[in-house]
Design a protein around this motif. Structure first.
Motif, PDB file in Angstrom:
ATOM      1  N   UNK A  28      25.102  29.860  31.960  1.00 37.84           N
ATOM      2  CA  UNK A  28      25.132  30.134  33.397  1.00 37.84           C
ATOM      3  C   UNK A  28      24.995  28.822  34.149  1.00 37.84           C
ATOM      4  N   UNK A  29      25.870  28.611  35.117  1.00 40.97           N
ATOM      5  CA  UNK A  29      25.907  27.367  35.871  1.00 40.97           C
ATOM      6  C   UNK A  29      24.612  27.166  36.661  1.00 40.97           C
ATOM      7  N   UNK A  30      23.970  28.240  37.061  1.00 40.59           N
ATOM      8  CA  UNK A  30      22.777  28.150  37.901  1.00 40.59           C
ATOM      9  C   UNK A  30      21.559  27.584  37.166  1.00 40.59           C
ATOM     10  N   UNK A  31      21.490  27.748  35.867  1.00 37.34           N
ATOM     11  CA  UNK A  31      20.301  27.309  35.130  1.00 37.34           C
ATOM     12  C   UNK A  31      20.624  26.529  33.858  1.00 37.34           C
ATOM     13  N   UNK A  32      21.934  26.406  33.538  1.00 41.48           N
ATOM     14  CA  UNK A  32      22.364  25.675  32.346  1.00 41.48           C
ATOM     15  C   UNK A  32      21.780  26.273  31.062  1.00 41.48           C
ATOM     16  N   UNK A  33      21.564  27.601  31.047  1.00 38.27           N
ATOM     17  CA  UNK A  33      21.051  28.296  29.870  1.00 38.27           C
ATOM     18  C   UNK A  33      22.072  29.323  29.396  1.00 38.27           C
ATOM     19  N   UNK A  58      36.846  23.401  32.821  1.00 38.87           N
ATOM     20  CA  UNK A  58      36.877  22.543  31.637  1.00 38.87           C
ATOM     21  C   UNK A  58      35.521  22.422  30.953  1.00 38.87           C
ATOM     22  N   UNK A  59      34.478  22.945  31.583  1.00 41.85           N
ATOM     23  CA  UNK A  59      33.112  22.863  31.035  1.00 41.85           C
ATOM     24  C   UNK A  59      32.984  23.662  29.736  1.00 41.85           C
ATOM     25  N   UNK A  60      32.224  23.123  28.805  1.00 39.19           N
ATOM     26  CA  UNK A  60      31.918  23.813  27.544  1.00 39.19           C
ATOM     27  C   UNK A  60      30.793  24.808  27.822  1.00 39.19           C
ATOM     28  N   UNK A  61      31.155  26.012  28.232  1.00 31.96           N
ATOM     29  CA  UNK A  61      30.153  26.983  28.689  1.00 31.96           C
ATOM     30  C   UNK A  61      30.157  28.284  27.902  1.00 31.96           C
ATOM     31  N   UNK A  62      30.937  28.355  26.831  1.00 33.70           N
ATOM     32  CA  UNK A  62      31.006  29.562  26.017  1.00 33.70           C
ATOM     33  C   UNK A  62      30.597  29.197  24.599  1.00 33.70           C
ATOM     34  N   UNK A  63      29.719  29.989  24.030  1.00 32.25           N
ATOM     35  CA  UNK A  63      29.273  29.776  22.658  1.00 32.25           C
ATOM     36  C   UNK A  63      29.748  30.936  21.796  1.00 32.25           C
ATOM     37  N   UNK A  64      30.468  30.635  20.726  1.00 31.97           N
ATOM     38  CA  UNK A  64      30.845  31.663  19.763  1.00 31.97           C
ATOM     39  C   UNK A  64      29.617  31.903  18.880  1.00 31.97           C
ATOM     40  N   UNK A  65      29.161  33.124  18.861  1.00 29.24           N
ATOM     41  CA  UNK A  65      27.979  33.456  18.077  1.00 29.24           C
ATOM     42  C   UNK A  65      28.222  33.462  16.584  1.00 29.24           C
ATOM     43  N   UNK A  66      29.474  33.530  16.178  1.00 33.62           N
ATOM     44  CA  UNK A  66      29.788  33.560  14.750  1.00 33.62           C
ATOM     45  C   UNK A  66      29.716  32.160  14.158  1.00 33.62           C
ATOM     46  N   UNK A  68      29.023  29.245  16.076  1.00 33.31           N
ATOM     47  CA  UNK A  68      28.148  28.388  16.883  1.00 33.31           C
ATOM     48  C   UNK A  68      28.878  27.214  17.545  1.00 33.31           C
ATOM     49  N   UNK A  69      30.192  27.300  17.674  1.00 35.26           N
ATOM     50  CA  UNK A  69      30.970  26.275  18.357  1.00 35.26           C
ATOM     51  C   UNK A  69      31.102  26.650  19.834  1.00 35.26           C
ATOM     52  N   UNK A  70      31.210  25.645  20.686  1.00 33.11           N
ATOM     53  CA  UNK A  70      31.400  25.918  22.108  1.00 33.11           C
ATOM     54  C   UNK A  70      32.874  25.825  22.473  1.00 33.11           C
ATOM     55  N   UNK A  71      33.216  26.533  23.534  1.00 31.43           N
ATOM     56  CA  UNK A  71      34.577  26.551  24.066  1.00 31.43           C
ATOM     57  C   UNK A  71      34.489  26.255  25.550  1.00 31.43           C
ATOM     58  N   UNK A  72      35.553  25.691  26.066  1.00 29.62           N
ATOM     59  CA  UNK A  72      35.615  25.526  27.513  1.00 29.62           C
ATOM     60  C   UNK A  72      35.886  26.893  28.133  1.00 29.62           C
TER      61      UNK A  72
END
Length: 114
Positions: A28-33, A58-66, A68-72
Motif C-alpha cells: 500500500x502506497x500510504x504505509x509502504x507495507x 512502475x513501482x515494485x508493489x506486488x508480491x507473488x506469494x508462491x 516471493x518475487x515482486x512485480x511492478x
C-alpha cells in the motif's frame, strides 16, 4: 518479507480471500507495507488506504506469494499469472483494482462533434 493484516499461510492468503489463486500481497502506497487485501488493511492499519498514483505503475508493489518475487504494478495489471513462477492469480481481483490503483486519466478532452 513481512505481510501485515490477517494472512493465514505463507503464500499470502488471508482470512478474507483464501482460494488456490489468492497468492498476491499488495504494498500500500500510504504505509509502504504489504497486505493480502484491502480488507486486511482496513481492519488492521491505523489509517485510510490510498491508491497508487497512475504515474507510479512502475513501482515494485506486488508480491507473488508462491515464489516471493515482486512485480511492478503495470506488469501485474497485464498478466493473469506470475511471470516468474507461473502461479495463476485470482481473476476476480480485477474487480477490486480501483481500490489499490488510480486509473490513468485522459489527458486530452475529446473533440466535440459539429
Amino acid at each position: 518479507m513481512e505481510i501485515f493484516g490477517k494472512p493465514i499461510d505463507a503464500q499470502t492468503r488471508c482470512v478474507h480471500y483464501a482460494t488456490e489463486h489468492d497468492v498476491v500481497a499488495i504494498k500500500f502506497v500510504c504505509c509502504e507495507r504489504f497486505y493480502p487485501c484491502h480488507l486486511c488493511h482496513e481492519q488492521t492499519a491505523d489509517h485510510a488506504a490510498q491508491q497508487w498514483p497512475a504515474d507510479r505503475q512502475g513501482e515494485q508493489a506486488i508480491l507473488c506469494g508462491v515464489c516471493q518475487q515482486t512485480l511492478s504494478i503495470s506488469t501485474y495489471l497485464g498478466v493473469s499469472a506470475c511471470p516468474h513462477c507461473s502461479a495463476e492469480f485470482n481473476e476476480g481481483c480485477r474487480l477490486h483494482r480501483h481500490l489499490y490503483f488510480e486509473e490513468a486519466r485522459l489527458s486530452a478532452v475529446a473533440p466535440s462533434i459539429v
